[in-house]
Design an enzyme around this catalytic site. Sequence first.
Site, PDB file in Angstrom:
ATOM      1  N   GLU A 125      -3.486  19.745 -19.300  1.00 33.37           N
ATOM      2  CA  GLU A 125      -2.728  18.812 -18.541  1.00 33.37           C
ATOM      3  C   GLU A 125      -3.088  17.529 -19.164  1.00 33.37           C
ATOM      4  O   GLU A 125      -4.039  17.455 -19.904  1.00 33.37           O
ATOM      5  CB  GLU A 125      -2.963  18.903 -16.937  1.00 33.37           C
ATOM      6  CG  GLU A 125      -2.640  20.109 -16.302  1.00 33.37           C
ATOM      7  CD  GLU A 125      -2.581  20.111 -14.794  1.00 33.37           C
ATOM      8  OE1 GLU A 125      -2.908  18.954 -14.355  1.00 33.37           O
ATOM      9  OE2 GLU A 125      -2.206  21.088 -14.026  1.00 33.37           O
ATOM     10  N   THR A 156       2.085  25.180 -26.699  1.00 29.12           N
ATOM     11  CA  THR A 156       2.690  25.827 -27.587  1.00 29.12           C
ATOM     12  C   THR A 156       3.840  26.648 -27.418  1.00 29.12           C
ATOM     13  O   THR A 156       3.529  27.565 -26.438  1.00 29.12           O
ATOM     14  CB  THR A 156       1.557  26.555 -28.452  1.00 29.12           C
ATOM     15  OG1 THR A 156       0.467  25.673 -28.675  1.00 29.12           O
ATOM     16  CG2 THR A 156       2.046  27.223 -29.776  1.00 29.12           C
ATOM     17  N   GLY A 338      -5.634  14.456 -57.577  1.00 29.54           N
ATOM     18  CA  GLY A 338      -4.630  13.817 -57.021  1.00 29.54           C
ATOM     19  C   GLY A 338      -3.457  14.472 -56.691  1.00 29.54           C
ATOM     20  O   GLY A 338      -2.483  14.393 -55.508  1.00 29.54           O
ATOM     21  N   GLU A 361      -7.462  25.733 -28.290  1.00 25.33           N
ATOM     22  CA  GLU A 361      -8.155  26.975 -27.709  1.00 25.33           C
ATOM     23  C   GLU A 361      -9.507  26.683 -27.631  1.00 25.33           C
ATOM     24  O   GLU A 361     -10.356  27.761 -27.540  1.00 25.33           O
ATOM     25  CB  GLU A 361      -7.516  28.081 -28.316  1.00 25.33           C
ATOM     26  CG  GLU A 361      -5.809  28.287 -28.023  1.00 25.33           C
ATOM     27  CD  GLU A 361      -5.564  29.623 -28.484  1.00 25.33           C
ATOM     28  OE1 GLU A 361      -6.520  30.668 -28.330  1.00 25.33           O
ATOM     29  OE2 GLU A 361      -4.247  30.005 -28.788  1.00 25.33           O
ATOM     30  N   THR A 363     -12.212  23.179 -28.093  1.00 24.52           N
ATOM     31  CA  THR A 363     -12.991  22.692 -29.204  1.00 24.52           C
ATOM     32  C   THR A 363     -14.135  23.359 -29.500  1.00 24.52           C
ATOM     33  O   THR A 363     -14.712  24.068 -28.960  1.00 24.52           O
ATOM     34  CB  THR A 363     -13.248  21.052 -28.576  1.00 24.52           C
ATOM     35  OG1 THR A 363     -14.040  21.278 -27.698  1.00 24.52           O
ATOM     36  CG2 THR A 363     -12.045  20.338 -28.246  1.00 24.52           C
ATOM     37  N   GLU A 365     -16.823  21.933 -29.695  1.00 24.26           N
ATOM     38  CA  GLU A 365     -17.927  21.583 -28.679  1.00 24.26           C
ATOM     39  C   GLU A 365     -17.810  22.585 -27.523  1.00 24.26           C
ATOM     40  O   GLU A 365     -19.006  23.111 -26.901  1.00 24.26           O
ATOM     41  CB  GLU A 365     -17.667  20.176 -28.227  1.00 24.26           C
ATOM     42  CG  GLU A 365     -17.940  19.077 -29.160  1.00 24.26           C
ATOM     43  CD  GLU A 365     -17.017  18.745 -30.263  1.00 24.26           C
ATOM     44  OE1 GLU A 365     -15.873  19.574 -30.001  1.00 24.26           O
ATOM     45  OE2 GLU A 365     -17.437  18.297 -31.364  1.00 24.26           O
TER      46      GLU A 365
HETATM   47  N1  COS Z   1     -13.997  35.809 -18.699  1.00 26.23           N
HETATM   48  C1  COS Z   1     -13.533  36.118 -17.577  1.00 26.23           C
HETATM   49  N2  COS Z   1     -14.270  35.208 -16.537  1.00 26.23           N
HETATM   50  C2  COS Z   1     -14.739  34.261 -17.011  1.00 26.23           C
HETATM   51  C3  COS Z   1     -14.977  33.913 -18.365  1.00 26.23           C
HETATM   52  C4  COS Z   1     -14.486  34.765 -19.119  1.00 26.23           C
HETATM   53  N3  COS Z   1     -14.550  34.589 -20.594  1.00 26.23           N
HETATM   54  N4  COS Z   1     -15.874  32.751 -18.397  1.00 26.23           N
HETATM   55  C5  COS Z   1     -16.086  32.264 -17.219  1.00 26.23           C
HETATM   56  N5  COS Z   1     -15.337  33.078 -16.427  1.00 26.23           N
HETATM   57  C6  COS Z   1     -15.540  33.090 -15.031  1.00 26.23           C
HETATM   58  C7  COS Z   1     -17.074  33.067 -14.447  1.00 26.23           C
HETATM   59  O1  COS Z   1     -17.249  34.358 -14.146  1.00 26.23           O
HETATM   60  C8  COS Z   1     -17.084  32.020 -13.326  1.00 26.23           C
HETATM   61  O2  COS Z   1     -16.500  33.027 -12.184  1.00 26.23           O
HETATM   62  P1  COS Z   1     -17.217  33.282 -10.705  1.00 26.23           P
HETATM   63  O3  COS Z   1     -17.813  31.752 -10.368  1.00 26.23           O
HETATM   64  O4  COS Z   1     -16.098  33.657  -9.980  1.00 26.23           O
HETATM   65  O5  COS Z   1     -18.286  34.126 -11.078  1.00 26.23           O
HETATM   66  C9  COS Z   1     -15.993  31.054 -13.522  1.00 26.23           C
HETATM   67  O6  COS Z   1     -14.992  31.651 -14.635  1.00 26.23           O
HETATM   68  C10 COS Z   1     -16.570  29.849 -13.921  1.00 26.23           C
HETATM   69  O7  COS Z   1     -17.478  30.013 -15.013  1.00 26.23           O
HETATM   70  P2  COS Z   1     -18.221  28.901 -15.677  1.00 26.23           P
HETATM   71  O8  COS Z   1     -19.168  28.237 -14.537  1.00 26.23           O
HETATM   72  O9  COS Z   1     -19.089  29.357 -16.685  1.00 26.23           O
HETATM   73  O10 COS Z   1     -17.140  27.733 -16.011  1.00 26.23           O
HETATM   74  P3  COS Z   1     -17.492  26.284 -16.242  1.00 26.23           P
HETATM   75  O11 COS Z   1     -16.580  25.615 -15.556  1.00 26.23           O
HETATM   76  O12 COS Z   1     -19.043  26.062 -16.505  1.00 26.23           O
HETATM   77  O13 COS Z   1     -16.939  26.224 -17.894  1.00 26.23           O
HETATM   78  C11 COS Z   1     -15.828  26.347 -19.878  1.00 26.23           C
HETATM   79  C12 COS Z   1     -16.049  26.800 -18.527  1.00 26.23           C
HETATM   80  C13 COS Z   1     -16.230  24.856 -20.320  1.00 26.23           C
HETATM   81  C14 COS Z   1     -16.216  27.311 -20.754  1.00 26.23           C
HETATM   82  C15 COS Z   1     -14.254  26.392 -19.777  1.00 26.23           C
HETATM   83  O14 COS Z   1     -13.678  25.359 -18.883  1.00 26.23           O
HETATM   84  C16 COS Z   1     -13.662  26.157 -20.906  1.00 26.23           C
HETATM   85  O15 COS Z   1     -13.298  27.382 -21.664  1.00 26.23           O
HETATM   86  N6  COS Z   1     -12.770  25.247 -21.444  1.00 26.23           N
HETATM   87  C17 COS Z   1     -12.055  24.838 -22.351  1.00 26.23           C
HETATM   88  C18 COS Z   1     -10.582  25.106 -22.142  1.00 26.23           C
HETATM   89  C19 COS Z   1      -9.900  25.394 -23.284  1.00 26.23           C
HETATM   90  O16 COS Z   1      -9.997  26.043 -24.309  1.00 26.23           O
HETATM   91  N7  COS Z   1      -8.671  24.498 -23.391  1.00 26.23           N
HETATM   92  C20 COS Z   1      -7.922  24.713 -24.095  1.00 26.23           C
HETATM   93  C21 COS Z   1      -6.782  25.308 -23.703  1.00 26.23           C
HETATM   94  S1  COS Z   1      -5.565  26.105 -24.900  1.00 26.23           S
HETATM   95  S2  COS Z   1      -4.606  27.230 -23.785  1.00 26.23           S
END
Ligand code: COS
Length: 379
Positions: A125, A156, A338, A361, A363, A365
């Site tokens: 979002e 996308t 160039g 998908e 960063t 980081e």
């Molecule tokens: N597969 C299945 N479940 C997953 C998972 C995975 N790979 N990773 C995390 N989860 C689940 C965890 O098990 C947890 O569930 P429960 O609380 O029910 O046990 C829940 O998700 C939260 O997990 P976590 O606490 O690790 O999540 P965080 O909020 O700390 O962090 C990150 C998650 C930062 C890794 C995540 O927000 C992320 O990947 N962000 C980037 C998003 C992105 O790529 N955006 C670009 C979009 S392009 S479509």
Amino acid sequence: MLLTDEQRMIQSMVREFSRKVLRESAMERDKTKAFPKDNLKKMAGLGLLGMTVPDQYGGAGADAVSYALALMEIAYSCASTAVIMSVHNSIVCETLNYFGNEEQKNHFLKKMAQGKMIGAFALTEPHAGSDPVDQLTTAVCDADTYVINGNKRFITSGKNAGLIIVTAKTDESQGHRGISAFLVPQGTPGLQVGKEEDKMGLRASDTVDLTFNNCRVPKENLLGKEGEGFKIAMKALDSGRIGIAAQSVGVAQAALDESINYSKHRVQFGRPISKFQNTRFVLAEMATQIEAAKQLMLSAALMKDQGLSFSRQASMAKLFASEMVNQITAKAVQIHGGYGFIKEYTVERLYRDARVFTIYEGTSEIQKIVISSHLLKDR
Ligand code: COS
């Protein structure tokens, strides 16, 4: 990693198609931003739009390694086409296959696997990219429908997709467990396709805003269970990240091949620049980096095929390969001097196309957060 005969055969079939059909027109697509509809039809004919979908739903039933190799070959010629293929296969079809019920699979997945519908995934979002839990889109249950309201950004294929998986909050108080995922067909009243971004690279793949204004979908379009949307997104992204690694390796290989070819023909100080030790060393470093990224990508795919947990490996592959391709395309431009700065030369496009790979998908980081959480959890 040694490939099986079947994996090698799939790779060489896709390589032939990609270099014959996609390569020459990629520069034109970059200029016109034309969505590669006809090429996608041809790819569907080869089984590339439902590669890992089981054959009972019209897919090719291929393994993750073959799929990664195929995507890499498509990216070699046209990174825009590759990202459409990646989101469609890794994020949408696989997710639908894993979390969808029989009815949903029969209704949507069959069409998608045959390329009659392209898929998009709407998680991001305007103010919630790396932190999707902070999303504001809501879905409220009303009789036998869900009513979706909100704005999604940077989607996308959002304009050209036939089906969009949309995440929305169904219970604000539950944090990530209050997010659900919905199947929203294109054309559903209340779904509006907004502005198309004018991007630095991947110009033939549309990236749009989607607005949901009292957009109603039947209850049957809930994917998985209520509250499972975040898990669905995270699982989808694990597979998607292997796809971005494959895309990175394909683009990097194209940059290396262009550089080898150029260095053999470009004469300076009385000899081809490939005779200079600096050029040779740079080419050697490029090839080594690409091979390392490719092996990481394949190992993540193999772990997935073996039913092992592959989240950490997928993030490592995505992190390493996407950073690698940015270095490789920069080096390729440098070797071209160039000419590398001129649009007539392929490396100029590759340099621009690669830039987003360390961003979308997840960063670089975010990948480090995922990898380090696994490291600390594992001990
Ligand atoms: N597969 C299945 N479940 C997953 C998972 C995975 N790979 N990773 C995390 N989860 C689940 C965890 O098990 C947890 O569930 P429960 O609380 O029910 O046990 C829940 O998700 C939260 O997990 P976590 O606490 O690790 O999540 P965080 O909020 O700390 O962090 C990150 C998650 C930062 C890794 C995540 O927000 C992320 O990947 N962000 C980037 C998003 C992105 O790529 N955006 C670009 C979009 S392009 S479509």
